[in-house]
Design a protein around this motif. Structure first.
Motif, PDB file in Angstrom:
ATOM      1  N   ILE A  67       0.791  26.333  -4.334  1.00 31.24           N
ATOM      2  CA  ILE A  67       1.585  27.460  -3.815  1.00 31.24           C
ATOM      3  C   ILE A  67       2.032  27.188  -2.382  1.00 31.24           C
ATOM      4  O   ILE A  67       3.113  27.557  -1.960  1.00 31.24           O
ATOM      5  CB  ILE A  67       0.765  28.772  -3.874  1.00 31.24           C
TER       6      ILE A  67
ATOM      7  N   LEU B 212      -1.555  33.151   3.819  1.00 34.11           N
ATOM      8  CA  LEU B 212      -2.080  33.084   2.463  1.00 34.11           C
ATOM      9  C   LEU B 212      -3.596  33.159   2.454  1.00 34.11           C
ATOM     10  O   LEU B 212      -4.267  32.407   3.162  1.00 34.11           O
ATOM     11  CB  LEU B 212      -1.662  31.767   1.789  1.00 34.11           C
TER      12      LEU B 212
ATOM     13  N   ALA C 236      -3.437  24.715  -5.994  1.00 30.91           N
ATOM     14  CA  ALA C 236      -2.607  25.273  -7.051  1.00 30.91           C
ATOM     15  C   ALA C 236      -1.123  25.018  -6.767  1.00 30.91           C
ATOM     16  O   ALA C 236      -0.264  25.361  -7.572  1.00 30.91           O
ATOM     17  CB  ALA C 236      -2.872  26.772  -7.182  1.00 30.91           C
TER      18      ALA C 236
ATOM     19  N   ARG D 257      -8.010  28.215  -7.820  1.00 22.36           N
ATOM     20  CA  ARG D 257      -7.508  29.443  -7.193  1.00 22.36           C
ATOM     21  C   ARG D 257      -7.135  29.205  -5.717  1.00 22.36           C
ATOM     22  O   ARG D 257      -6.754  30.130  -5.011  1.00 22.36           O
ATOM     23  CB  ARG D 257      -8.554  30.542  -7.310  1.00 22.36           C
ATOM     24  N   SER D 258      -7.254  27.987  -5.250  1.00 17.22           N
ATOM     25  CA  SER D 258      -6.835  27.683  -3.882  1.00 17.22           C
ATOM     26  C   SER D 258      -5.329  27.465  -3.863  1.00 17.22           C
ATOM     27  O   SER D 258      -4.805  26.700  -4.653  1.00 17.22           O
ATOM     28  CB  SER D 258      -7.552  26.416  -3.401  1.00 17.22           C
ATOM     29  N   PRO D 259      -4.629  28.128  -2.955  1.00 16.31           N
ATOM     30  CA  PRO D 259      -3.161  28.001  -2.941  1.00 16.31           C
ATOM     31  C   PRO D 259      -2.713  26.549  -2.727  1.00 16.31           C
ATOM     32  O   PRO D 259      -1.670  26.148  -3.222  1.00 16.31           O
ATOM     33  CB  PRO D 259      -2.717  28.869  -1.769  1.00 16.31           C
TER      34      PRO D 259
ATOM     35  N   GLY E 159      -5.874  33.126  -0.683  1.00 12.86           N
ATOM     36  CA  GLY E 159      -5.909  33.095  -2.138  1.00 12.86           C
ATOM     37  C   GLY E 159      -4.600  33.592  -2.698  1.00 12.86           C
ATOM     38  O   GLY E 159      -3.526  33.148  -2.281  1.00 12.86           O
ATOM     39  N   GLU E 160      -4.669  34.527  -3.630  1.00 18.46           N
ATOM     40  CA  GLU E 160      -3.458  35.040  -4.266  1.00 18.46           C
ATOM     41  C   GLU E 160      -2.746  36.064  -3.375  1.00 18.46           C
ATOM     42  O   GLU E 160      -1.618  36.455  -3.646  1.00 18.46           O
ATOM     43  CB  GLU E 160      -3.784  35.681  -5.621  1.00 18.46           C
TER      44      GLU E 160
ATOM     45  N   PRO F 210      -9.474  32.642  -2.320  1.00 17.68           N
ATOM     46  CA  PRO F 210      -9.423  34.107  -2.404  1.00 17.68           C
ATOM     47  C   PRO F 210     -10.678  34.743  -1.790  1.00 17.68           C
ATOM     48  O   PRO F 210     -11.721  34.105  -1.699  1.00 17.68           O
ATOM     49  CB  PRO F 210      -9.367  34.377  -3.906  1.00 17.68           C
TER      50      PRO F 210
END
Lengths: 463, 639
Positions: B282, B177, B280, B275-277, B179-180, B331
């Protein structure tokens, strides 16, 4: 199999006539021998035949604790199949604990619940068919001890232990972070800082140990013996203390000492004042028997109140009294200060050979009722050294707790030694960790991942 | 090539050629067993996908221990390092630790060459998809014990074996991973291993998800080193391996560089946390706290206004520089902006982005301390697959698993290295006994007997085990025994050499600000004084024979720290007593009366091999241990 030496009070914890301390393990003879004295002085217990019984005294340092019978049973002919010593003391929870304490200071550790039986079993002393019963016993005794232990620990003692632990773990975490990541965390100037922290820790642990003593005194009261020549004002003092109505008065008859005790309370401290015929009449003191008896009371006492009639010069009787009470905690009441003074404090100090560490002088007049406040404060100052004297529930009463605090104190002392010897930082954390673990045992906390958690939460590691 | 045509018979298969796999495969092959080493990419053998160093605090100890046992890591880094430092030299000898910067490509190439030339060892590029087992235990049990018989690779080919060692690292169902941007690959974009997980689950092995991360790599030409502090290597380099000639490692070294983040860096990170996985939500895997991403550091240590950043070369034939201290899964655009706030990196160009990686691994409490699965005979595992992190931790487990798989094939007793014998013992015991919720990293604070477990005496502690396994030659072993006896003799001589209060001795002491003698003493006593070293005492020790440096070092430590060392030895004696009390595998905890329910469940679940191990399982109390001791004694006498 190599094992350590354990000790515990083997009889019920009540004020019965006789109580027994049992010691078992390779150092049992040594540990008991260190504190046992016959009338001919110390005698190594190993030299006694197995299964013999001996008369003598238990001493802790200079302090004479009790007159005892001591049974020696050498391995394998004992309950545990290890070297075993049983000390039969005079009953009384307080006395038993004092003797046990002396044993623990001399190389034994406090036995776990059921441990004697466990050893007896593991060493093949108990029939194999009883294994199940042994296991049950261990588990249930432990359960009970745990509950008792936790219920005895309340409020601010546990807070204090937690607070000390959190300081210790922080310092270990700092040292360990610096060892693990020397390029991010520097230990420059750290030893100076740690020295100061160690001093504070020692002070706080000492305070906790003091409360252990406080707790005992609070529960049991301070055993006080009043001595003095006739007409010194002893009775007036007693009447004054009782008559002031600041104290509850009860008569406790028939303790093992065949004497009457007046129990009074001063500022929350109980005083068990021993009123003995033997000392009441100074003429008896010169007689050998009287002196012996007085000595025994003085030996058992926590406090001696020595009433001096300051209007009469000191004489041979005073010298004998001082000889008898030397080394004890003494409050000297300079009574009859309303009259013309014939004794100076200096003369008295001379009598005590200049040793002022254990006694204080209070000027009183039982006629004018002065000096009583000072008297009470002196007692407080002498006995309640712990940090928590204002709070009734916060005292260390459990032997296991006391032992653990003492272990922690010793470990921190080792840190101090390492610091003085200029050892590198990594040596400190070893003993700090032992102290942390010992204190954790009191509040039922294991060490587990505490350190790693502390390191990561308090110190920013690299990469 | 058609599927299912190939059916080979070998002794051991090792799955994965990272640092664990390399040591495991070499150990087996050197023990004379026909060994196949599988990797998804032969070009990535002994890859260092994260930091470019070997060693460091406590990890350096592990490398030394691997070397003492006859492993390769120490020798390989001695051949391929470009900078070396002994850390913690101002502290006690127990925490001195070597750390070297590796030329990554060289390290990998050199290790590959060793493997390729190793007798009895075959390297095979293939993905292992399935383990083949057969039942061997009591089929009435809920989960009958099984035995490994072979494995199947992606093409369908089958290898019949006696033992398999899983060293899959971060490759199982790996996901990267940045970012996105998410890719289903292993480290460095390498192919992930997606099939083995299901096969393991079918065998009743439970898996979990861990996570780790790595910072970006920069183009050297885009960095302004004049704004950074230069970090040099040691003047005199000490090799990792006990067999490396110290003169051979006195090479010209490369520099690393130190710089710092600042408020601006932190502001950019804070503004983009959503925006950090990780923040956030993720990423599901548990990340390690000891190498926090820069976003973690900024959030958790908000009061720090700067963090250190080490810029380290990745090798001599590349311009890539590793940005130590700034791993991240933010990201790409945020990464670039934050890196460019750091002094010296204002114009930096990123060659590879920082990324986080998630992978399948096991809770190692399914293993014996031999690293063999409790429920599947002949199946071993090592490295990150066991929930550890780090090259050194992997290599250490690798050699142990290798030795034990080898011993198993030879029909011999397997070995356990305990907590008093090595960091390796601490590492393995922690992994197989304690609950770990993040990738496990070795730390010096985890070793309770660390005064005895020094990097300088790893050979004295472990060489014998390597020798008995057949990884250490007779010649090497004889050399060690010679060293050992020289140490003992010299310590004894120093203890027996009496030093009187003669004028020349007093003068000697006075000159060194050392207390004068009141009565006679011996040389050992004098050496305990901080101001008097072995070297210094030469003047009043005319009978001294010249001794090798490594002997003098041991003598000095033994004498100077005697009190502490003896205390630890006594603790070890106590500890060993419980370790020696073995719990038979056949024990039925339901037959043990008086165990508390929690203890009974934990003991049934984890099946410790000794009373000592049982005592370290959380939820098992000292009273439970007493009960267990009584039960075992009873069973022993009855049975």
């Amino acid at each position: 199999m190599k094992t350590d030496t354990i000790a515990a009070i083997a009889t019920a914890l009540s004020d019965s006539g006789i109580g027994i301390i049992r010691i078992s393990g390779p150092d049992a003879l040594q540990a008991a021998g260190n504190i046992f004295q016959t009338k001919n002085g110390k005698h190594p217990l190993m030299e006694y035949e197995s299964h013999t019984i001996h008369y003598g005294y238990i001493v802790d340092g200079d302090e004479l604790l009790d007159e005892v019978m001591i049974s020696v049973m050498k391995a394998p002919r004992s309950y545990t199949k290890e070297d075993t010593v049983e000390i039969s003391c005079h009953g009384g929870v307080l006395l038993l604990q004092k003797v046990l304490d002396a044993v623990l200071k001399n190389g034994a550790r406090l036995a776990e619940p059921g441990e004697f039986t466990k050893r007896a079993f593991l060493n093949g002393r108990i029939d194999l068919s009883k294994a199940e019963a042994v296991m049950d016993l261990i588990q249930s005794k432990n359960d009970f001890a745990l509950k008792a232990s936790i219920s005895q620990l309340k409020g601010s003692v546990s807070d204090e232990i937690k607070s000390i632990r959190s300081i210790i773990i922080y310092e270990i975490a700092f040292i360990e972070s610096a060892l693990d990541d020397p390029e991010h965390i520097s230990t420059e100037g750290y030893t100076q800082k740690l020295s100061e922290i160690v001093e504070k820790l020692l002070w706080r642990l000492q305070k906790l140990l003091d409360t252990a003593e406080d707790g005992r005194l609070r529960r049991e009261g301070i055993n006080t013996v009043i001595v003095g020549k006739p007409n010194a004002g002893k009775s007036s003092l007693l009447n004054l203390l009782i008559g002031e109505e600041r104290a509850i008065v009860t008569d406790v008859a028939g303790t093992t000492r065949d004497t009457l005790e007046e129990s009074i309370r001063l500022k929350g401290i109980g005083l068990n004042i021993v009123d003995t015929a033997g000392i009441r009449n100074t003429e008896d003191v010169v007689e050998k028997i009287g002196v012996e008896k007085a000595k025994r009371f003085a030996g058992d006492a926590d406090l001696i109140v020595y009433v001096v009639d300051s209007s009469v010069p000191l004489d041979e009787s005073d010298r004998q009294i001082v000889e008898m009470i030397k080394g004890k905690k003494v409050i000297v009441l300079f009574n009859k200060t309303d009259l013309e003074t014939a004794v100076t404090e200096e003369e008295l100090y001379d009598l005590f050979e200049g040793d002022r560490s254990n006694f204080s002088v209070i000027r009183t007049s039982t006629v004018e009722r002065t000096g009583m406040e000072d008297f009470e404060e002196a007692i407080q100052g002498m006995f309640l050294k712990g940090a928590f004297r204002m709070d009734d529930e916060v005292v260390i009463t459990n032997m296991r707790h006391k032992e653990a605090i003492r272990d922690a104190y010793r470990s921190i002392l080792m840190v101090k030694e390492s610091l003085e010897q200029d050892m590198p930082e990594d040596f400190y954390s070893i003993d700090l960790m032992s102290a942390y673990a010992s204190l954790g045992a009191i509040i039922g906390e294991e060490v587990g991942e505490d350190l790693v958690n502390e390191i990561f939460s308090k110190f920013c590691m690299g990469k | 090539m058609k599927a299912n045509q190939i059916r080979e018979k070998v002794d051991v298969c090792v799955v994965g050629a990272g640092h664990a796999g390399c040591e495991a495969a070499l150990a087996c092959a050197r023990m004379g067993l026909e060994t196949v080493l599988f990797t998804v990419s032969v070009d990535s053998i002994a890859l260092m996908p994260c930091n470019p160093n070997i060693g460091g605090s406590s990890k350096g100890h592990l490398v030394r221990e691997v070397d003492a046992l006859g492993g390769e890591m120490g020798k390989n880094i001695d051949k391929t390092f470009i900078q070396s430092k002994m850390l913690n030299v101002s502290k006690g000898p127990a925490v001195h630790s070597l750390r070297a910067q590796a030329d990554k490509a060289e390290y990998s190439r050199s290790m590959r060459q060793v493997l390729e030339n190793q007798e009895h060892l075959v390297i095979k590029q293939a993905e292992v998809c399935e383990l083949i087992t057969e039942e061997c235990g009591d089929s009435a049990e809920e989960l009958p014990k099984r035995k490994i018989t072979g494995l199947r690779i992606f093409t369908g080919a089958v290898y019949e074996v006696q033992a398999v060692i899983l060293c899959t690292g971060t490759y199982l169902k790996a996901r990267c991973l940045c970012g996105e941007a998410i890719t289903h690959t292993g480290p460095n974009g390498l192919q992930a291993a997606n099939y083995l997980t299901e096969s393991l689950q079918r065998l009743g092995i439970s898996l979990r998800r861990f996570k780790t991360g790595t910072p970006a790599r920069m183009d050297k030409r885009s960095i302004d080193f004049s704004k950074m502090e230069e970090q040099l290597g040691d003047e005199r380099v000490i090799p990792f391996s006990f067999s490396t000639d110290p003169e051979s490692v006195q090479i010209e070294q490369d520099s690393c560089w130190l710089t710092y983040t600042n408020e601006e860096t932190h502001a950019i990170i804070r503004a983009n946390l959503d925006r950090s996985p990780i923040y956030a939500g993720i990423i599901e895997g548990t990340g390690p706290r000891y190498c926090p991403s820069i976003e973690d550091k900024v959030v958790k240590f908000a009061d720090k206004d700067r963090h250190q950043v080490f810029i380290e070369p990745e090798g001599r034939h590349t311009n890539e520089m590793y940005v130590g201290g700034m791993s991240s899964s933010l990201p790409e655009d945020v990464q670039l902006a934050m890196y460019r706030t750091v002094p010296g990196m204002e114009h930096c160009r990123i060659v590879r982005n920082a990324y986080a990686i998630e992978y399948d691994c096991i809770d190692a409490r399914q293993l014996f301390p031999t690293l063999e699965f409790k429920n599947i005979e002949g199946l071993f595992s090592a490295g990150q697959f066991n929930g550890s992190s780090g090259y050194e931790e992997a290599a250490a487990q690798g050699i142990l698993a290798g030795i034990n798989a080898g011993l198993k094939c030879q029909g011999k007793d397997q070995i356990v290295i305990d907590r008093s014998e090595g960091y390796l013992g601490v590492l393995v015991d922690d992994l197989v006994t304690k609950e770990n919720t993040e990738p496990y990293r070795m730390m010096t604070s985890r070793a309770e007997y660390r005064l005895l477990l020094r990097q300088d005496n790893a050979d004295l502690r472990l060489r014998k085990i390597g020798y008995e396994a057949g990884l250490i030659s007779k010649e090497q072993m004889d050399k060690l025994l010679e060293k050992k006896s020289a140490i003992e003799k010299e310590v004894e001589r120093l203890q027996k050499t009496v030093i009187g209060a003669a004028p020349q001795n007093q003068k000697f002491l006075e000159e060194r600000n050392s207390a004068l003698l009141k009565t006679g003493t011996n040389l050992a006593e004098l050496m305990c004084r901080p101001e008097l070293s072995y070297e210094a005492l030469k003047e009043i020790d005319p009978d001294r024979n010249p001794l090798p440096e490594e002997v003098i070092q041991q003598v000095e430590i033994e004498i100077k720290y005697k009190g502490y060392i003896e205390r630890q030895r006594r603790q070890v004696d106590q500890y060993k007593k419980m370790e020696r009390k073995k719990i038979p595998d056949t024990i039925n905890y339901d037959d043990v009366p008086s165990l508390r329910l929690e203890a009974r469940q934990k003991l049934k679940q984890f099946r410790p091999i000794s009373v000592g191990q049982a005592s370290r399982i959380s939820g098992v109390s000292p009273a439970d241990i007493s009960v267990l001791l009584v039960y075992l004694e009873h069973a022993g006498k009855n049975g």
